[in-house]
Design a protein around this motif. Structure first.
Motif, mmCIF file in Angstrom:
data_model
loop_
_atom_site.group_PDB
_atom_site.id
_atom_site.type_symbol
_atom_site.label_atom_id
_atom_site.label_comp_id
_atom_site.label_asym_id
_atom_site.label_seq_id
_atom_site.Cartn_x
_atom_site.Cartn_y
_atom_site.Cartn_z
ATOM 1 N N GLY A 137 0.806 -1.218 0.000
ATOM 2 C CA GLY A 137 0.000 0.000 0.000
ATOM 3 C C GLY A 137 0.841 1.270 0.000
ATOM 4 O O GLY A 137 0.311 2.371 -0.178
ATOM 5 N N PRO A 187 3.734 3.019 -2.048
ATOM 6 C CA PRO A 187 4.523 2.912 -3.283
ATOM 7 C C PRO A 187 5.901 3.549 -3.136
ATOM 8 O O PRO A 187 6.165 4.637 -3.654
ATOM 9 N N VAL A 226 0.924 -0.771 -4.777
ATOM 10 C CA VAL A 226 -0.493 -0.399 -4.620
ATOM 11 C C VAL A 226 -1.360 -1.230 -5.555
ATOM 12 O O VAL A 226 -2.458 -0.828 -5.945
ATOM 13 N N GLU A 258 -0.802 -2.434 -8.693
ATOM 14 C CA GLU A 258 -0.642 -2.413 -10.144
ATOM 15 C C GLU A 258 0.282 -3.551 -10.561
ATOM 16 O O GLU A 258 1.075 -4.047 -9.755
ATOM 17 N N ARG A 264 3.983 9.510 -5.734
ATOM 18 C CA ARG A 264 3.062 10.241 -4.866
ATOM 19 C C ARG A 264 1.667 10.361 -5.459
ATOM 20 O O ARG A 264 0.687 10.351 -4.735
ATOM 21 N N TYR A 265 1.597 10.495 -6.777
ATOM 22 C CA TYR A 265 0.303 10.802 -7.387
ATOM 23 C C TYR A 265 0.024 9.878 -8.557
ATOM 24 O O TYR A 265 0.791 9.822 -9.520
ATOM 25 N N LEU A 266 -1.076 9.165 -8.467
ATOM 26 C CA LEU A 266 -1.542 8.284 -9.526
ATOM 27 C C LEU A 266 -2.899 8.854 -9.942
ATOM 28 O O LEU A 266 -3.843 8.830 -9.144
#
Lengths: 263, 263
Positions: free
Chosen positions: B167, B169, B202, B204, B232-234
């Protein structure tokens, strides 16, 4: 209705496929010269004409020489057109010399699918609180014409502006166009360069961008943008600066990283 | 004495100024295809011949199409040669199609002067402790030939490898060439791509790099490299991944950021 940012980044296609543009004196940085990202925006406007998708997704720019007020020419090249993305290149010339070169990938962000997980922390607030103020309101900065184009807000005055660098090379500021133009993806490729470099907070006096890569993550909502910048490593006179840009609905809209050189 | 990384990234200048190269099957990613940064390294070896300074400082690469095992051609272009830095471009072609394009600035890092301030945190340790182990030692991964080229070490097994994504990344790993070749700046422009993407943590399953920019901050000392990566950002099926690479003497030697697409 005409906004200055749109008028001053206009490009005209010539018969030979290049574009003509004019660098105005209205977007000058603290140095009294045009902001690097202003020329980049002109280059991207030309490239957008050659791309079959509407939105810049990733832009990598190398700033080769300073731009000057006056005529400029842009040459573009398509590298690859795919089903969902296209990549091209744009170079801005003045007096026959290449001033900046950028490679960029375009897509249609409205058709982006797939999961969203925000793992970073949101900024404290994406709209200025009542207590926010204009950090440069009382500061006499002749030649820094950008100040008339943009509104800035901060909750605390930056240490460097008071002659007391905080020692922490980071900042959070709100920014918008002063004439009411709302932000769009193109303007995000401009705003990453509009704030004072955060290395001013560790006693540096200026910094010159060599390279910058901007990821455009989402079309911004109207209103204030929140810019959050940080430098972590300053080595041998070089430093990176990372910025996140959030829109007025608390969405991450852009990330930039630049490599810059101290004088 | 010949190391595989040097042999497999060799380029030969042709009479027309382009370079010939050969993509080997020895640097395959988990996908069973050549690692993107392997082709990039070949492109940089060609560009280095055209640059009057020895060290890559900033490299921005756009990965246009996958590379394949077999012959490749590299075309370079000089954009600007300055007093302290030079910028050029390199494109790798296979079967007439451009596979990747990179713009890069070169300098002489041994002559870099100016202050150094490390404001980020050092990794926990830059040499593997006795308790470290090879995360992929017992994992059958046919076609993943990179595993025979590199040594990896971790202190804790990655969650994704055990079917239990953590959880978070992020990862920290040690890496080096298996045949004893010491790291140099060129290899740092390769190593940023050698670890599994941290979005595996996470849930993927894979990720394709669209763009990567690598800042080469310092010539690495011999020994293990410590790679520390974080996403940080998906958003909308896209994510950035940032990596820092530290050398065996606790010096930051490279930073990379990539934009990648989930399948």
């Amino acid at each position: 209705m005409g906004y200055l940012f749109d008028a001053d980044t206009e490009v005209t296609r010539r018969a030979d496929g290049a574009y003509d543009a004019e660098i105005s004196d209205r977007w000058h940085a603290l140095s009294g010269a045009p902001l690097g990202s202003y020329g980049l925006t002109i280059g991207l406007r030309a490239l957008a004409h050659e791309m079959p998708f509407p939105h810049p997704l990733s832009v990598s720019a190398y700033f080769l020489r300073p731009t000057q007020v006056g005529p400029a020419q842009v040459r573009t090249e398509v590298a690859r057109i795919g089903r969902r993305m296209a990549t091209g290149q744009t170079s801005l010339f003045q007096s026959g010399k290449e001033r900046l070169r950028a490679v960029a990938t375009y897509t249609n962000l409205d058709k982006a699918d797939g999961g969203t997980q925000l793992l970073g922390h949101l900024p404290r607030s994406t709209t200025p609180p009542d207590t926010a103020f204009d950090p440069l309101d009382d500061v006499p900065l002749p030649g820094f014409s950008l100040l008339d184009r943009l509104d800035f807000r901060v909750t605390e005055p930056p240490g460097w502006l008071q002659g007391k660098p905080s020692g922490d090379p980071a900042c959070q500021q709100w920014v918008r166009f002063a004439d009411g133009r709302d932000p769009d993806l193109l303007s995000l490729a401009f705003f990453w360069d509009a704030l004072a470099p955060v290395v001013l907070e560790v006693g540096e006096t200026m910094s010159t961008t060599l390279e910058a890569t901007i990821y455009l993550r989402r079309r911004p909502a109207p209103g204030w943008l929140t810019c959050r910048a940080r430098t972590r490593y300053l080595t041998g006179g070089l430093h990176e600066e990372d910025m996140e840009i959030w829109d007025s609905t608390d969405k991450l809209v852009a990330q930039s990283r630049q490599l810059a050189l101290l004088p």
